[in-house]
Scaffold this motif. Structure first.
Motif, PDB file in Angstrom:
ATOM      1  N   VAL A 286       0.822  -1.246  -0.045  1.00 28.52           N
ATOM      2  CA  VAL A 286      -0.004  -0.061   0.015  1.00 28.52           C
ATOM      3  C   VAL A 286       1.059   1.260   0.109  1.00 28.52           C
ATOM      4  O   VAL A 286       0.679   2.211  -0.798  1.00 28.52           O
ATOM      5  CB  VAL A 286      -0.837   0.044   1.154  1.00 28.52           C
ATOM      6  CG1 VAL A 286      -1.759   1.270   1.622  1.00 28.52           C
ATOM      7  CG2 VAL A 286      -1.993  -1.145   1.098  1.00 28.52           C
ATOM      8  N   GLY A 287       1.857   1.275   1.043  1.00 27.96           N
ATOM      9  CA  GLY A 287       2.795   2.428   0.889  1.00 27.96           C
ATOM     10  C   GLY A 287       3.511   2.913  -0.341  1.00 27.96           C
ATOM     11  O   GLY A 287       3.412   3.830  -0.745  1.00 27.96           O
ATOM     12  N   PHE A 288       4.141   1.773  -0.860  1.00 28.05           N
ATOM     13  CA  PHE A 288       5.018   2.044  -1.985  1.00 28.05           C
ATOM     14  C   PHE A 288       3.935   2.199  -3.411  1.00 28.05           C
ATOM     15  O   PHE A 288       4.446   3.123  -4.272  1.00 28.05           O
ATOM     16  CB  PHE A 288       5.744   0.959  -2.406  1.00 28.05           C
ATOM     17  CG  PHE A 288       6.982   0.847  -1.386  1.00 28.05           C
ATOM     18  CD1 PHE A 288       7.996   1.811  -1.533  1.00 28.05           C
ATOM     19  CD2 PHE A 288       7.150  -0.361  -0.508  1.00 28.05           C
ATOM     20  CE1 PHE A 288       8.878   1.944  -0.434  1.00 28.05           C
ATOM     21  CE2 PHE A 288       8.299  -0.210   0.453  1.00 28.05           C
ATOM     22  CZ  PHE A 288       8.971   0.949   0.214  1.00 28.05           C
ATOM     23  N   SER A 289       2.769   1.892  -3.305  1.00 30.09           N
ATOM     24  CA  SER A 289       1.816   2.260  -4.212  1.00 30.09           C
ATOM     25  C   SER A 289       1.407   3.624  -4.382  1.00 30.09           C
ATOM     26  O   SER A 289       1.021   4.188  -5.503  1.00 30.09           O
ATOM     27  CB  SER A 289       0.349   1.351  -4.308  1.00 30.09           C
ATOM     28  OG  SER A 289       0.890  -0.253  -4.326  1.00 30.09           O
ATOM     29  N   VAL A 290       1.331   3.986  -3.255  1.00 27.66           N
ATOM     30  CA  VAL A 290       1.205   5.633  -2.989  1.00 27.66           C
ATOM     31  C   VAL A 290       2.130   6.354  -3.894  1.00 27.66           C
ATOM     32  O   VAL A 290       1.832   7.207  -4.601  1.00 27.66           O
ATOM     33  CB  VAL A 290       0.918   5.823  -1.478  1.00 27.66           C
ATOM     34  CG1 VAL A 290       0.674   7.570  -1.544  1.00 27.66           C
ATOM     35  CG2 VAL A 290      -0.292   5.293  -1.002  1.00 27.66           C
ATOM     36  N   LEU A 291       3.403   6.026  -3.344  1.00 28.42           N
ATOM     37  CA  LEU A 291       4.294   6.695  -4.301  1.00 28.42           C
ATOM     38  C   LEU A 291       4.328   6.292  -5.800  1.00 28.42           C
ATOM     39  O   LEU A 291       4.608   7.411  -6.668  1.00 28.42           O
ATOM     40  CB  LEU A 291       5.559   6.287  -3.891  1.00 28.42           C
ATOM     41  CG  LEU A 291       6.223   7.040  -2.343  1.00 28.42           C
ATOM     42  CD1 LEU A 291       7.483   6.393  -1.975  1.00 28.42           C
ATOM     43  CD2 LEU A 291       6.518   7.975  -2.519  1.00 28.42           C
ATOM     44  N   TYR A 316       9.258   5.414  -8.757  1.00 30.01           N
ATOM     45  CA  TYR A 316       9.101   4.299  -9.452  1.00 30.01           C
ATOM     46  C   TYR A 316       9.213   3.020  -8.695  1.00 30.01           C
ATOM     47  O   TYR A 316       9.722   2.084  -8.889  1.00 30.01           O
ATOM     48  CB  TYR A 316      10.157   4.050 -10.746  1.00 30.01           C
ATOM     49  CG  TYR A 316       9.974   3.585 -11.671  1.00 30.01           C
ATOM     50  CD1 TYR A 316       8.782   3.543 -12.529  1.00 30.01           C
ATOM     51  CD2 TYR A 316      10.849   2.421 -12.164  1.00 30.01           C
ATOM     52  CE1 TYR A 316       8.389   2.539 -13.492  1.00 30.01           C
ATOM     53  CE2 TYR A 316      10.603   1.576 -13.267  1.00 30.01           C
ATOM     54  CZ  TYR A 316       9.521   1.859 -14.044  1.00 30.01           C
ATOM     55  OH  TYR A 316       9.181   0.887 -14.998  1.00 30.01           O
ATOM     56  N   THR A 317       8.299   3.121  -7.662  1.00 31.83           N
ATOM     57  CA  THR A 317       8.281   2.189  -6.442  1.00 31.83           C
ATOM     58  C   THR A 317       7.366   1.018  -6.973  1.00 31.83           C
ATOM     59  O   THR A 317       7.503  -0.129  -6.267  1.00 31.83           O
ATOM     60  CB  THR A 317       7.878   2.736  -5.303  1.00 31.83           C
ATOM     61  OG1 THR A 317       6.527   3.275  -5.527  1.00 31.83           O
ATOM     62  CG2 THR A 317       8.902   3.770  -4.630  1.00 31.83           C
ATOM     63  N   GLY A 318       6.496   1.005  -7.751  1.00 29.07           N
ATOM     64  CA  GLY A 318       5.449   0.044  -8.120  1.00 29.07           C
ATOM     65  C   GLY A 318       6.154  -1.234  -8.824  1.00 29.07           C
ATOM     66  O   GLY A 318       5.916  -2.414  -8.462  1.00 29.07           O
ATOM     67  N   VAL A 319       7.395  -1.053  -9.294  1.00 26.43           N
ATOM     68  CA  VAL A 319       8.126  -2.136  -9.920  1.00 26.43           C
ATOM     69  C   VAL A 319       8.441  -3.194  -8.683  1.00 26.43           C
ATOM     70  O   VAL A 319       8.719  -4.383  -8.788  1.00 26.43           O
ATOM     71  CB  VAL A 319       9.004  -1.863 -10.617  1.00 26.43           C
ATOM     72  CG1 VAL A 319       8.858  -1.265 -12.120  1.00 26.43           C
ATOM     73  CG2 VAL A 319      10.033  -0.822 -10.124  1.00 26.43           C
ATOM     74  N   GLY A 320       8.700  -2.664  -7.639  1.00 26.91           N
ATOM     75  CA  GLY A 320       9.049  -3.468  -6.301  1.00 26.91           C
ATOM     76  C   GLY A 320       7.953  -4.201  -5.840  1.00 26.91           C
ATOM     77  O   GLY A 320       7.987  -5.045  -5.211  1.00 26.91           O
ATOM     78  N   CYS A 321       6.929  -3.593  -6.117  1.00 25.57           N
ATOM     79  CA  CYS A 321       5.461  -4.299  -5.591  1.00 25.57           C
ATOM     80  C   CYS A 321       5.169  -5.455  -6.276  1.00 25.57           C
ATOM     81  O   CYS A 321       4.584  -6.357  -6.066  1.00 25.57           O
ATOM     82  CB  CYS A 321       4.187  -3.413  -5.558  1.00 25.57           C
ATOM     83  SG  CYS A 321       4.528  -1.877  -4.357  1.00 25.57           S
ATOM     84  N   PHE A 322       5.900  -5.680  -7.656  1.00 24.75           N
ATOM     85  CA  PHE A 322       5.423  -6.766  -8.534  1.00 24.75           C
ATOM     86  C   PHE A 322       5.620  -8.076  -7.729  1.00 24.75           C
ATOM     87  O   PHE A 322       4.823  -9.161  -7.868  1.00 24.75           O
ATOM     88  CB  PHE A 322       6.281  -6.538  -9.902  1.00 24.75           C
ATOM     89  CG  PHE A 322       5.477  -5.662 -10.860  1.00 24.75           C
ATOM     90  CD1 PHE A 322       4.648  -4.428 -10.592  1.00 24.75           C
ATOM     91  CD2 PHE A 322       5.595  -6.053 -12.301  1.00 24.75           C
ATOM     92  CE1 PHE A 322       4.403  -3.701 -11.541  1.00 24.75           C
ATOM     93  CE2 PHE A 322       4.977  -5.250 -13.181  1.00 24.75           C
ATOM     94  CZ  PHE A 322       4.376  -4.082 -12.820  1.00 24.75           C
ATOM     95  N   THR A 323       6.763  -7.931  -7.478  1.00 25.50           N
ATOM     96  CA  THR A 323       7.050  -9.495  -6.635  1.00 25.50           C
ATOM     97  C   THR A 323       6.057  -9.904  -5.271  1.00 25.50           C
ATOM     98  O   THR A 323       5.912 -11.022  -5.130  1.00 25.50           O
ATOM     99  CB  THR A 323       8.584  -9.440  -5.946  1.00 25.50           C
ATOM    100  OG1 THR A 323       9.732  -8.859  -7.121  1.00 25.50           O
ATOM    101  CG2 THR A 323       8.961 -10.659  -5.387  1.00 25.50           C
TER     102      THR A 323
END
Length: 415
Positions: A286-291, A316-323
């Motif tokens: 949730v937090g990194f998706s906000v960014l 560009y934090t969404g790419v870290g959420c992919f995993t």
């Protein structure tokens, strides 16, 4: 072959290296068209560029679903993974021989079919070989850091330099050799292991697809994948064109800014899942998706190239959420026998409805209203992820341990 103790940890490290290279090279190949499009002599409209990207995503999606389910049913991952790497390397090279948009469309579609099974197969192998305290980190290195390094940092530098020196056709052709070398390394290192328990699973082995989809986390991860794949595919497909035609950047400056995205991809690809190992999957996502909402907005509103590069590295934090939503959370929700199925469905449906249709919609909207429309679509997609992420159930072992005991000792992992 069963492994214990130091041998298990040694295999974990070796497997991490070869899968890091394999998945990274998949994303390297996938990024090629976005950077080579300005150099293709028969030209591509924004709609054609979106359709070509969407074709790859569409076949990637179907392949991911089929290969994930097939590998779980057969209990085999190694041979399928090696075959996929060889095939996508060959087809990527063929992309340099096409003479028009139709040929390019077919080549990209075939490449997606070959590539689609790589991530579900690789992440299944890594989840089973990883110690619980390193699962998020290992899977993040494979899907995030490798993609960031090879797909985000190396790809823009390599493809732009190659296109300007030897032309776009040879830029596709030279990708064949690294792919064959990686396939050879996989043949030597990867083991065909029986399924091992994954902490947090709730389903029986070999669970059918309908039972996998009965899990709340899996359904939410599928919806998140649709939104985040729209965000990702739109940003990576249209940002190079936006920087050249709207911002007026030179190809070299554009390449530098896109390299900043690659550095961010590499950093957040490791940091996000590693942080989630400690604070939990749900708050991290949730937090990194906000960014991530701010990334396409920065493309629109920041005009200085250096400031834009810095802003995109931060957002560009969404790419870290992919995993997290594509691999770790499904792996901690379903049983080992259903792992590749869950990852394949999450990735496949996300690619089909987000990665495939997203660029087509963004390309059509850009031709109609301008490239700002693509960036707005990306920002809205990331905002929807924030809302969906609030509904997830926590799966991280440390976070679950804390929820049962306010002051728990650190969980010791059994090799």
């Amino acid at each position: 072959m069963a492994t214990t103790g130091s041998d298990a940890r040694r295999y974990e490290r070796r497997l991490l290296v070869v899968l890091f290279l394999g998945v990274g090279f998949v994303l390297f190949d996938r990024q090629a068209l976005a950077f080579l499009a300005p150099y293709i002599e028969f030209g591509l409209s924004s709609t054609q560029l979106g359709v070509a990207a969407g074709a790859l995503s569409c076949t990637w999606a179907v392949s991911g679903i089929v290969m994930g389910a097939l590998s779980d049913r057969l209990g085999r991952r190694k041979s399928l993974l090696i075959t996929a790497v060889v095939l996508f390397s060959l087809i990527s090279a063929v992309s340099g021989l096409v003479t028009g948009f139709l040929g390019l469309f077919v080549a990209r579609a075939l490449m997606g079919a070959a590539e689609g099974g790589v991530i579900p197969l690789a992440q299944s192998l890594m989840a089973q070989a990883s110690r619980p305290k390193r699962r998020g980190l290992n899977m993040g290195l494979i899907q995030g850091a490798s993609a960031g390094l090879l797909g985000g940092v190396v790809a823009p530098f390599a493809f732009i330099r190659l296109a300007e020196s030897v032309g776009w056709r040879w830029s596709f052709l030279v990708t064949l050799l690294p792919g064959l070398l990686i396939a050879g390394a996989m043949a030597v290192i990867v083991r065909e292991r029986p399924s091992a328990p994954v902490v947090g699973t709730t389903l029986k082995p070999r669970a059918p697809l309908r039972e996998v989809l009965s899990q709340r986390n899996v359904v939410l991860c599928v919806l998140i994948a649709i939104c985040f794949l729209t965000w990702f595919a739109t940003v990576v497909t249209f940002t190079p064109r936006y920087l050249l035609s709207v911002k007026g950047f030179t190809p070299g400056t554009m390449g530098t800014v896109m390299t900043c995205l690659g550095v961010a991809w590499m950093v957040w690809g490791v940091a996000t899942p590693a942080i989630s190992d400690r604070i939990g999957r749900k708050p991290a996502l949730v937090g990194f998706s906000v960014l991530a909402v701010c990334c396409p907005l920065a493309v629109m509103f920041v005009d200085d190239a250096w400031l834009l590069g810095a802003a995109m590295m931060v957002t560009y934090t969404g790419v870290g959420c992919f995993t997290l939503f594509m691999a770790v959370i499904p792996a901690e929700t379903v049983s080992p026998g259903a792992l590749a199925t869950a990852v394949g469905v999450t990735m496949g449906v996300g690619e089909l409805l987000g990665g495939a249709l997203g660029p087509v919609l963004a390309g059509w909207a850009s031709d109609r209203w301008g490239l700002d429309a693509a960036m707005v679509i990306a920002a809205v997609s990331a905002a929807l992820v924030v809302l969906l992420g609030l509904g997830l159930r926590e799966t991280a072992p440390r976070a679950l341990a804390r929820s049962k005991d306010p002051l728990p000792p650190l969980v010791e992992d059994v090799p």
